[in-house]
Design a protein around this motif. Structure first.
Motif, PDB file in Angstrom:
ATOM      1  N   ILE A 282       0.832  -1.201   0.000  1.00 41.19           N
ATOM      2  CA  ILE A 282       0.000   0.000   0.000  1.00 41.19           C
ATOM      3  C   ILE A 282       0.869   1.254   0.000  1.00 41.19           C
ATOM      4  O   ILE A 282       0.503   2.280  -0.580  1.00 41.19           O
ATOM      5  CB  ILE A 282      -0.972   0.007   1.205  1.00 41.19           C
ATOM      6  CG1 ILE A 282      -2.108   0.997   0.987  1.00 41.19           C
ATOM      7  CG2 ILE A 282      -0.263   0.299   2.514  1.00 41.19           C
ATOM      8  CD1 ILE A 282      -3.226   0.899   2.013  1.00 41.19           C
TER       9      ILE A 282
ATOM     10  N   GLN B 194      -1.894  -5.829   5.140  1.00 39.16           N
ATOM     11  CA  GLN B 194      -3.212  -5.220   5.132  1.00 39.16           C
ATOM     12  C   GLN B 194      -4.268  -6.310   4.921  1.00 39.16           C
ATOM     13  O   GLN B 194      -3.972  -7.410   4.438  1.00 39.16           O
ATOM     14  CB  GLN B 194      -3.312  -4.168   4.032  1.00 39.16           C
ATOM     15  CG  GLN B 194      -2.435  -2.938   4.247  1.00 39.16           C
ATOM     16  CD  GLN B 194      -3.048  -1.916   5.194  1.00 39.16           C
ATOM     17  OE1 GLN B 194      -4.235  -1.974   5.516  1.00 39.16           O
ATOM     18  NE2 GLN B 194      -2.237  -0.965   5.648  1.00 39.16           N
TER      19      GLN B 194
ATOM     20  N   ASN C 210      -3.762   0.964   9.335  1.00 37.69           N
ATOM     21  CA  ASN C 210      -3.687   2.292   8.720  1.00 37.69           C
ATOM     22  C   ASN C 210      -2.578   2.294   7.682  1.00 37.69           C
ATOM     23  O   ASN C 210      -1.812   1.335   7.570  1.00 37.69           O
ATOM     24  CB  ASN C 210      -3.544   3.427   9.739  1.00 37.69           C
ATOM     25  CG  ASN C 210      -2.250   3.400  10.540  1.00 37.69           C
ATOM     26  OD1 ASN C 210      -1.522   2.412  10.597  1.00 37.69           O
ATOM     27  ND2 ASN C 210      -1.959   4.504  11.210  1.00 37.69           N
TER      28      ASN C 210
ATOM     29  N   THR D 121      -7.467   2.087   7.617  1.00 38.11           N
ATOM     30  CA  THR D 121      -7.759   1.206   6.483  1.00 38.11           C
ATOM     31  C   THR D 121      -8.649   0.029   6.885  1.00 38.11           C
ATOM     32  O   THR D 121      -8.964  -0.812   6.041  1.00 38.11           O
ATOM     33  CB  THR D 121      -6.457   0.645   5.886  1.00 38.11           C
ATOM     34  OG1 THR D 121      -5.704  -0.006   6.921  1.00 38.11           O
ATOM     35  CG2 THR D 121      -5.620   1.749   5.267  1.00 38.11           C
TER      36      THR D 121
END
Length: 264
Positions: free
Chosen positions: A27, A56, A77, A92
């Motif tokens: 990300i 993630q 996040n 996130t």
């Protein structure tokens, strides 16, 4: 501590020590080396002795078939290197998202000293409250980062880890101060286990000497990303780091045991 949280903490460590490999960099940086075929990387590092891997939530389905019984942490996040401010980490996901993704713990990044610190303090405080309802451990990545801050200053690092404990974190990741003597101040700033970030990628021996110094100072292990997952042999370097953390091996001995030649 309730039984559920204690059980989950055991899944992301061994005997109170932790070798965590974060791979949430997709990300932040995109599909960099080591993350394109993340399945093979996870197979290698968990075979090498990683206690837990971290991504993630969207990568969860690619993690579970390849983690060889290791623990799983979902990071909540993030930001990007191509965005306006990499230090501005945004939420996130939620603890419930992490539970659905099969996580044993959640993690959150806070930049102590940055202009985003106030929002991140609020978010981390809310996250630990939510996580506690589910008996979910929280790994806080608490860095000393902001205008005029030396990111390796033990006083600033000590403040960062204490802030994380005050907000309810169970395990705290931070930068390394550069030597065992100064890092002892950081470790002593909190009653929670402290793990170090990997920092800038150096030689294998430099990486292992850093880990050795942190352990000598009383650290509980590492949360080390690119130095492991971008290594030419992720399994071997994981095995070497594991030897330092879990077997208290000297750096050169750990490299030799892992089949890596000590560099000069």
């Amino acid at each position: 501590m309730d039984a559920g949280k204690a059980a989950r903490l055991e899944r992301i460590g061994t005997g109170g020590r932790h070798l965590i490999v974060p791979m949430d960099h997709g990300i932040t940086m995109g599909p960099v080396k080591g993350l394109v075929d993340i399945e093979s990387t996870i197979d290698g590092i968990t075979a090498g002795g990683a206690d837990a891997v971290l991504t993630q939530k969207g990568i969860a389905s690619r993690v579970h078939p390849h983690k060889n019984g290791a623990g799983y942490i979902v990071h909540l996040n993030g930001s990007t290197t191509i965005g306006p401010d990499e230090e501005d980490k945004r939420l996130t996901g939620t603890v419930e998202d992490a539970i659905r993704a099969g996580a044993d713990a959640v993690s959150f990044h806070i930049n102590v000293g940055s202009e985003h610190e106030p929002d991140q303090i609020t978010q981390l405080g809310d996250l630990t409250t939510e996580a506690d309802r589910y008996g979910m451990p929280v790994l806080a990545m608490a860095y000393a980062r902001g205008p005029g801050i030396d990111e390796s200053d033990p006083e600033a690092l000590g403040h960062a880890v204490r802030l994380a404990e005050e907000l309810g974190a169970d395990v705290i990741k931070t930068g390394y101060s550069g030597d065992a003597e100064s890092f002892q101040h950081v470790v002593e700033a909190t009653a929670k286990p402290v793990v170090i970030a990997g920092g800038s990628k150096g030689t294998d021996e430099e990486t292992l000497e850093m880990v050795r110094g942190a352990m000598d100072a009383g650290a509980a292990g590492v949360s080390m990303g690119r130095s492991i997952f971008q290594h030419d042999d992720p399994e071997a370097i994981t095995s070497a780091v594991s030897a330092v953390i879990h077997d208290d091996a000297p750096a050169v001995e750990a490299l030799e045991r892992a089949g890596l030649i000590a560099e000069t």
